[in-house]
Design a protein around this motif. Structure first.
Motif: not given
Length: 210
Positions: A34-39, A68-71, A184-193, A195-203
């Motif tokens: 998480a620290q690395r991703v934020l940096g 992107i940063a907010t989500l 496009g960025t958030m689609a890739l993030v929620v599909v592949y990573r 856990q990087w997205c604070a606003s995305f809840d799998d449940a």
């Protein structure tokens, strides 16, 4: 008119101080990924500010990536990451008017826009992955750019610097570009990573099949 820079700078400092009081550090504590991703994301936001243009009637145009940063990190971390981008742009003479106005236009207003749209979508729309990507990310990015450029146009008209019309002309294309980049960025993030997205809840967005 020095106050045009100093008054917004005071607003920026006050907003960042308020955001700092409740930064969710627990999300980073002990989590090297998480620290690395934020940096890395903060560095990317800073680098994106190098793609500014002054070519259209003196207008200062750039993508913000605020949605992107907010989500991904939440509004408080997003404000600080975007503040780093505005401060770096100001240091290199690429910020709009100065640090304070640039922060308000490219960080504060877009983050508030993203936060408001996300809360409305979560309350009024069904929890579906497509809605998350198309509404919160794509539409959110487009509206954030609209708010950013309208603010710049209003200030330019108020200061009578002659670039207000250029902001309005550029806004439709920039809205699509910012929306496409955010979606496009958030689609890739929620599909592949996800856990990087604070606003995305799998449940919420990926419920198990019945």
């Amino acid at each position: 008119m020095a106050w045009v820079q100093w008054l917004p700078a005071g607003v920026a400092v006050a907003v960042l101080a308020a955001a700092a009081r409740r930064l969710p550090w627990y999300k980073l504590r002990g989590d090297a990924e998480a620290q690395r991703v934020l940096g890395i994301a903060t560095a990317a936001l800073i680098l994106m500010r190098g793609f500014n243009t002054h070519g259209l009637g003196g207008a200062h145009l750039n993508f913000t990536c605020a949605v992107i940063a907010t989500l991904m990190f939440g509004p408080r971390f997003a404000l600080w990451a975007l503040a780093a981008a505005s401060l770096t742009a100001s240091f290199f003479g690429q910020a709009w008017i100065g640090f304070g106005p640039d922060f308000i236009a490219t960080a504060l207003l877009p983050v508030l826009c993203s936060l408001g749209l996300s809360r409305a979508a979560e309350r009024w729309l069904p929890p579906h992955l497509l809605i998350y990507v198309m509404v919160q990310a794509f539409l959110g990015g487009a509206l954030a750019m609209l708010v950013c450029n309208l603010f710049k146009a209003a200030v330019a008209a108020w200061l009578d610097v002659g670039s207000a019309g250029a902001y309005l002309i550029a806004t439709p294309l920039m809205m699509f570009g910012e929306g496409f980049l955010s979606g496009g960025t958030m689609a890739l993030v929620v599909v592949y990573r996800p856990q990087w997205c604070a606003s995305f809840d799998d449940a919420r967005y990926l419920p198990p099949p019945r």
